[in-house]
Design a protein around this motif. Sequence first.
Motif, mmCIF file in Angstrom:
data_model
loop_
_atom_site.group_PDB
_atom_site.id
_atom_site.type_symbol
_atom_site.label_atom_id
_atom_site.label_comp_id
_atom_site.label_asym_id
_atom_site.label_seq_id
_atom_site.Cartn_x
_atom_site.Cartn_y
_atom_site.Cartn_z
ATOM 1 N N ALA A 14 0.739 -1.361 0.013
ATOM 2 C CA ALA A 14 -0.152 0.054 0.057
ATOM 3 C C ALA A 14 0.900 1.315 0.081
ATOM 4 N N ARG A 15 2.066 1.161 0.774
ATOM 5 C CA ARG A 15 2.866 2.400 0.706
ATOM 6 C C ARG A 15 3.579 2.688 -0.465
ATOM 7 N N GLN A 16 4.023 1.319 -1.112
ATOM 8 C CA GLN A 16 4.787 1.554 -2.458
ATOM 9 C C GLN A 16 3.572 1.988 -3.586
ATOM 10 N N ALA A 17 2.256 1.613 -3.418
ATOM 11 C CA ALA A 17 1.152 2.276 -4.432
ATOM 12 C C ALA A 17 1.145 3.792 -4.134
ATOM 13 N N GLN A 18 1.356 4.405 -2.862
ATOM 14 C CA GLN A 18 0.892 5.495 -2.343
ATOM 15 C C GLN A 18 2.024 6.308 -3.198
ATOM 16 N N ARG A 19 3.424 5.924 -3.057
ATOM 17 C CA ARG A 19 4.714 6.659 -3.369
ATOM 18 C C ARG A 19 4.288 6.568 -5.139
ATOM 19 N N LEU A 20 4.097 5.630 -5.681
ATOM 20 C CA LEU A 20 3.907 5.574 -6.912
ATOM 21 C C LEU A 20 2.951 6.474 -7.541
ATOM 22 N N ALA A 21 1.785 6.690 -6.772
ATOM 23 C CA ALA A 21 0.795 7.862 -7.048
ATOM 24 C C ALA A 21 1.165 9.061 -6.820
ATOM 25 N N GLU A 22 2.042 9.501 -5.757
ATOM 26 C CA GLU A 22 2.603 10.789 -5.609
ATOM 27 C C GLU A 22 3.512 11.021 -6.555
ATOM 28 N N ALA A 23 4.493 10.011 -7.181
ATOM 29 C CA ALA A 23 5.372 10.236 -8.221
ATOM 30 C C ALA A 23 4.829 10.343 -9.577
ATOM 31 N N ASN A 24 3.347 10.282 -9.645
ATOM 32 C CA ASN A 24 2.713 10.336 -10.814
ATOM 33 C C ASN A 24 3.237 8.994 -11.909
ATOM 34 N N ALA A 25 3.626 7.985 -11.162
ATOM 35 C CA ALA A 25 4.327 6.845 -12.063
ATOM 36 C C ALA A 25 3.236 6.305 -13.332
ATOM 37 N N SER A 26 1.930 6.627 -13.302
ATOM 38 C CA SER A 26 0.944 6.161 -14.124
ATOM 39 C C SER A 26 1.139 7.261 -15.455
ATOM 40 N N ASP A 27 1.755 8.417 -15.344
ATOM 41 C CA ASP A 27 1.796 9.332 -16.374
ATOM 42 C C ASP A 27 2.491 8.702 -17.763
ATOM 43 N N PRO A 28 2.104 8.879 -18.777
ATOM 44 C CA PRO A 28 2.279 8.201 -19.906
ATOM 45 C C PRO A 28 3.716 8.715 -20.445
ATOM 46 N N GLU A 29 4.067 9.840 -20.181
ATOM 47 C CA GLU A 29 5.540 10.517 -20.287
ATOM 48 C C GLU A 29 6.427 9.943 -19.554
ATOM 49 N N VAL A 30 6.129 9.790 -18.214
ATOM 50 C CA VAL A 30 7.165 9.254 -17.346
ATOM 51 C C VAL A 30 7.381 7.740 -17.557
ATOM 52 N N GLN A 31 6.383 6.939 -17.993
ATOM 53 C CA GLN A 31 6.678 5.627 -18.391
ATOM 54 C C GLN A 31 7.404 5.451 -19.960
ATOM 55 N N GLU A 32 7.106 6.325 -20.557
ATOM 56 C CA GLU A 32 8.065 6.321 -21.828
ATOM 57 C C GLU A 32 9.539 6.628 -21.494
ATOM 58 N N ARG A 33 9.837 7.706 -20.786
ATOM 59 C CA ARG A 33 11.067 8.076 -20.486
ATOM 60 C C ARG A 33 11.838 6.876 -19.699
ATOM 61 N N LEU A 34 11.027 6.234 -18.726
ATOM 62 C CA LEU A 34 11.585 4.820 -18.131
ATOM 63 C C LEU A 34 12.074 3.863 -18.928
ATOM 64 N N ARG A 35 11.048 3.692 -20.225
ATOM 65 C CA ARG A 35 11.333 2.624 -21.084
ATOM 66 C C ARG A 35 12.437 2.855 -21.917
ATOM 67 N N LYS A 36 12.599 4.277 -22.443
ATOM 68 C CA LYS A 36 13.906 4.438 -23.098
ATOM 69 C C LYS A 36 15.331 4.512 -22.138
ATOM 70 N N LEU A 37 15.157 4.552 -20.771
ATOM 71 C CA LEU A 37 16.422 4.282 -20.054
ATOM 72 C C LEU A 37 16.689 3.076 -20.047
ATOM 73 N N ARG A 38 15.667 2.170 -19.667
ATOM 74 C CA ARG A 38 16.060 0.523 -19.943
ATOM 75 C C ARG A 38 16.595 0.241 -21.242
ATOM 76 N N LEU A 39 16.160 0.718 -22.361
ATOM 77 C CA LEU A 39 16.506 0.313 -23.530
ATOM 78 C C LEU A 39 18.071 0.689 -23.787
ATOM 79 N N VAL A 40 18.364 2.017 -23.362
ATOM 80 C CA VAL A 40 19.512 2.436 -23.699
ATOM 81 C C VAL A 40 20.517 1.579 -22.649
ATOM 82 N N LYS A 41 20.120 1.281 -21.472
ATOM 83 C CA LYS A 41 21.086 0.582 -20.745
ATOM 84 C C LYS A 41 21.460 -0.947 -21.202
ATOM 85 N N ALA A 42 20.436 -1.480 -22.092
ATOM 86 C CA ALA A 42 20.382 -2.656 -22.534
ATOM 87 C C ALA A 42 21.348 -2.593 -23.749
#
Length: 336
Positions: A14-42
């Motif tokens: 529950a605390r993890q979900a609250q932190r993700l909500a506060e960080a706006n993790a469901s934002d499509p732009e945030v998810q896209e940037r996270l995907r690009k970071l993982r792809l660059v690392k690979a």
Amino acid sequence: MQFTTVGREIWRGARQAQRLAEANASDPEVQERLRKLRLVKALRESKKSWKEIQDLVGISRATYHRWQKALKEKGLAGLKPRSRRPKHLRTKVHWTPGLLIRIETLRKENPTWGRWSIWLTLRKEGFQMSERTVGRILAYLEKHRRIESVAGYLARTQRGKLKRRVNRPYAKRKPRGYEARAPGDLVQVDTLTLTLGPGSMVKHFSAIDLHSRFVLAEVHSRATAKLSEGFLSLLLARAPFPIRAIQVDGGSEFMAEFEEACCALGIALFVLPPRSPKLNGHVERMQRTFKEEFYTRAFAHPAQRAAGRAGYLPGLLQPPKASHGPGGSCSAGVFG
């Protein structure tokens, strides 16, 4: 009665979900940037160069490290796009009703006045404001349809004064793809106004065939549709081939009698669009040759060139240098 407790894993989730909500993790732009970071690392682990990574992923090396640093320091909240809103905004100025009403009254009394004229009048009346403020107030009044724009007023009041489109019963636009494949398929005709001296002006008629480069010229003191009809008769008599189409501009000398003559003879008449002299480039260039190589010569009787009689002046117009048409054939020029 039975008591149940919530497990530690559930609270942690529950605390993890609250932190993700506060960080706006469901934002499509945030998810896209996270995907690009993982792809660059690979891609970096597979020994790809930064140029290849930039072409594949679409982000630069500096952008990757900036995003990676923000993720490490702030978590997913660091990947949220920063606001581009300016730090300092202009505070809204509230205009007084008296100023609004006075500007609206001045504009309605003088529909063509701009902000400077209204500002100058208001300054004389004791109002204190800038010219830009008057412009913003005028834009506000136009937006709310309290006054009419200057362009709209001019279009409305001068609608009946505009030049009406001339009805051409026979002339038409040249069809797309029309080409001069044989002598007489297309002859360009135009007039040139020349001033020979004080009170001496002539109208130079020129015609050139696009295929054979056959040229005919005639000089008059005026350019009327009747004289253009006479020039057409001379062109038909002197041309060594039948003429099937003529191209002219929208001048009045190529209307009325000239257009009727083309219709009676079955000659197609093509009229150029407005402000398109380049489409009559061959005859325009021939007129320049006449102007530079003939009309710059000194004649013993310059008044003779401005004679008002209908007809050409024999012996004055000499053919320019021979030009070669398609296939290397030399064309002949007829001038008076």
